[in-house]
Write a protein that holds these residues in place. Structure first.
Motif, mmCIF file in Angstrom:
data_model
loop_
_atom_site.group_PDB
_atom_site.id
_atom_site.type_symbol
_atom_site.label_atom_id
_atom_site.label_comp_id
_atom_site.label_asym_id
_atom_site.label_seq_id
_atom_site.Cartn_x
_atom_site.Cartn_y
_atom_site.Cartn_z
ATOM 1 N N THR A 252 12.400 -7.000 6.265
ATOM 2 C CA THR A 252 13.720 -6.482 5.900
ATOM 3 C C THR A 252 13.609 -5.174 5.121
ATOM 4 O O THR A 252 14.311 -4.197 5.401
ATOM 5 C CB THR A 252 14.482 -7.526 5.061
ATOM 6 O OG1 THR A 252 14.605 -8.735 5.807
ATOM 7 C CG2 THR A 252 15.870 -7.010 4.700
ATOM 8 N N ILE A 253 12.705 -5.154 4.141
ATOM 9 C CA ILE A 253 12.549 -3.948 3.308
ATOM 10 C C ILE A 253 12.011 -2.789 4.130
ATOM 11 O O ILE A 253 12.513 -1.646 4.041
ATOM 12 C CB ILE A 253 11.615 -4.250 2.122
ATOM 13 C CG1 ILE A 253 12.280 -5.243 1.160
ATOM 14 C CG2 ILE A 253 11.255 -2.968 1.377
ATOM 15 C CD1 ILE A 253 11.391 -5.698 0.024
ATOM 16 N N LEU A 254 10.999 -3.035 4.948
ATOM 17 C CA LEU A 254 10.387 -1.951 5.720
ATOM 18 C C LEU A 254 11.360 -1.373 6.747
ATOM 19 O O LEU A 254 11.432 -0.152 6.927
ATOM 20 C CB LEU A 254 9.127 -2.469 6.414
ATOM 21 C CG LEU A 254 7.965 -2.829 5.468
ATOM 22 C CD1 LEU A 254 6.868 -3.568 6.221
ATOM 23 C CD2 LEU A 254 7.409 -1.580 4.805
ATOM 24 N N VAL A 255 12.119 -2.230 7.400
ATOM 25 C CA VAL A 255 13.117 -1.734 8.358
ATOM 26 C C VAL A 255 14.208 -0.947 7.621
ATOM 27 O O VAL A 255 14.672 0.094 8.103
ATOM 28 C CB VAL A 255 13.720 -2.908 9.156
ATOM 29 C CG1 VAL A 255 14.918 -2.427 9.983
ATOM 30 C CG2 VAL A 255 12.663 -3.513 10.070
ATOM 31 N N GLN B 260 6.836 5.471 10.797
ATOM 32 C CA GLN B 260 5.796 4.745 10.069
ATOM 33 C C GLN B 260 6.337 3.462 9.450
ATOM 34 O O GLN B 260 5.698 2.403 9.538
ATOM 35 C CB GLN B 260 5.222 5.648 8.983
ATOM 36 C CG GLN B 260 4.440 6.839 9.517
ATOM 37 C CD GLN B 260 3.923 7.719 8.406
ATOM 38 O OE1 GLN B 260 3.765 7.285 7.266
ATOM 39 N NE2 GLN B 260 3.648 8.978 8.720
ATOM 40 N N TRP B 261 7.515 3.545 8.820
ATOM 41 C CA TRP B 261 8.087 2.342 8.207
ATOM 42 C C TRP B 261 8.406 1.287 9.263
ATOM 43 O O TRP B 261 8.173 0.089 9.043
ATOM 44 C CB TRP B 261 9.347 2.691 7.419
ATOM 45 C CG TRP B 261 9.107 3.413 6.133
ATOM 46 C CD1 TRP B 261 9.592 4.632 5.762
ATOM 47 C CD2 TRP B 261 8.326 2.959 5.022
ATOM 48 N NE1 TRP B 261 9.159 4.977 4.504
ATOM 49 C CE2 TRP B 261 8.377 3.954 4.023
ATOM 50 C CE3 TRP B 261 7.575 1.807 4.773
ATOM 51 C CZ2 TRP B 261 7.718 3.831 2.809
ATOM 52 C CZ3 TRP B 261 6.903 1.686 3.563
ATOM 53 C CH2 TRP B 261 6.991 2.687 2.596
ATOM 54 N N PHE B 262 8.943 1.723 10.411
ATOM 55 C CA PHE B 262 9.243 0.766 11.477
ATOM 56 C C PHE B 262 7.951 0.136 12.013
ATOM 57 O O PHE B 262 7.933 -1.058 12.375
ATOM 58 C CB PHE B 262 10.006 1.438 12.606
ATOM 59 C CG PHE B 262 11.436 1.771 12.265
ATOM 60 C CD1 PHE B 262 12.216 0.887 11.544
ATOM 61 C CD2 PHE B 262 12.005 2.969 12.664
ATOM 62 C CE1 PHE B 262 13.527 1.182 11.224
ATOM 63 C CE2 PHE B 262 13.327 3.276 12.349
ATOM 64 C CZ PHE B 262 14.084 2.382 11.623
ATOM 65 N N ALA B 263 6.867 0.934 12.072
ATOM 66 C CA ALA B 263 5.579 0.384 12.532
ATOM 67 C C ALA B 263 5.076 -0.679 11.558
ATOM 68 O O ALA B 263 4.607 -1.743 11.975
ATOM 69 C CB ALA B 263 4.560 1.510 12.675
#
Length: 271
Positions: A22-25, A232-235
């Motif tokens: 949740t946080i990274l997305v 990068q965050w989505f990866a």
């Protein structure tokens, strides 16, 4: 003998991994929004600078005072209303922006606020900053428009709040030039009694010969960088999601294995 997996640890791992996803997305989406904002700023800059230079007069319609548009104004300086904008750095050196209104029409007190340039901060204990002389008579100033004086985040302190506040009335007794962090046009117009145009002119060029630096900072418009960060965050989010699935799959397999073992035990017991 292998340590048996704890259901409690599995649930905790699933919760933490779900929170990480949740946080990274969310961080990826935030970077995409920043990318869109920077792209919009770049579009506004390009659109403004493509327009023909504008001659500012008391009758200029506000709709024509587009940000980033080149403009020219003719009038007389009002140095008694000058203000220094503090904490403006240039090439890593602390200093000020000097803001002075240019009177366009004396009868209506119509004026435009001009950011004249940057000057260095004086060493503490060596008095007030030395301002360049202001030319007298009618002057023609060229520059670029903005909708407001660029703001600086104000870090108020108990001892410095009053010194950073615009006086209620200008000019200040004794001829002291006020030093402020930010300069809202409405508050400045009220303090000076001037009818200000709803725009700010950042002076360009070195024709004035006053020693002021006119290398104005530009907003960051590198939207590709934000897009790269978003990827990068989505990866990272995808990796966390895969780990979540792996942990869940392992938990399901163990649950099925325990169920099968229990069933086999019951069959053996019946025999």
């Amino acid at each position: 003998m292998a340590r048996p997996h704890s259901t409690r640890y599995t649930v905790a791992a699933l919760l933490l991994l779900g929170l990480a996803v949740t946080i990274l997305v969310s961080l990826g989406q935030w970077q995409l929004r920043r990318s869109d904002e920077r792209r919009a700023i770049l579009d506004a800059i390009e659109a403004g600078r493509k327009q023909a230079p504008l001659a500012l007069t008391p009758a200029t319609p506000p709709a024509e005072m587009t940000a980033w548009r080149a403009a020219q104004a003719s009038g007389a300086w009002l140095p008694e209303f000058s203000v220094l904008l503090d904490n403006r750095n240039h090439d890593g050196k602390p200093g000020y922006w000097l803001a002075t209104p240019l009177l366009l029409d004396a009868s209506s007190r119509r004026a435009v606020l001009v950011l004249r340039g940057w000057l260095p901060r004086v060493i503490q204990g060596q008095g007030e900053p030395r301002l360049p002389p202001t030319p007298e008579g009618m002057q023609t100033v060229e520059g670029e428009l903005s909708v407001r004086v660029p703001r600086l985040f104000e870090l108020w302190s108990l001892g410095g709040a009053e010194a950073s506040t615009l006086p209620a009335s200008l000019p200040v007794a004794g001829g002291t030039v006020p030093q402020v962090q930010n300069l809202p046009l409405d508050a400045y117009a009220k303090a000076t009694g001037l009818a200000l145009l709803p725009t700010v002119l950042s002076q360009r060029g070195d024709t004035a010969g006053d020693g002021l630096v006119r290398d104005w900072p530009q907003p960051s418009v590198d939207f590709q960088q934000n897009t790269s960060y978003a990827v990068q965050w989505f990866a990272f989010g995808a990796i966390a999601a895969i780990a979540w699935l792996v942990v869940l799959g392992g938990a399901i397999r163990r649950m099925r294995q325990r169920t099968d073992n229990a069933a086999q035990a019951r069959i053996r017991a019946r025999r």
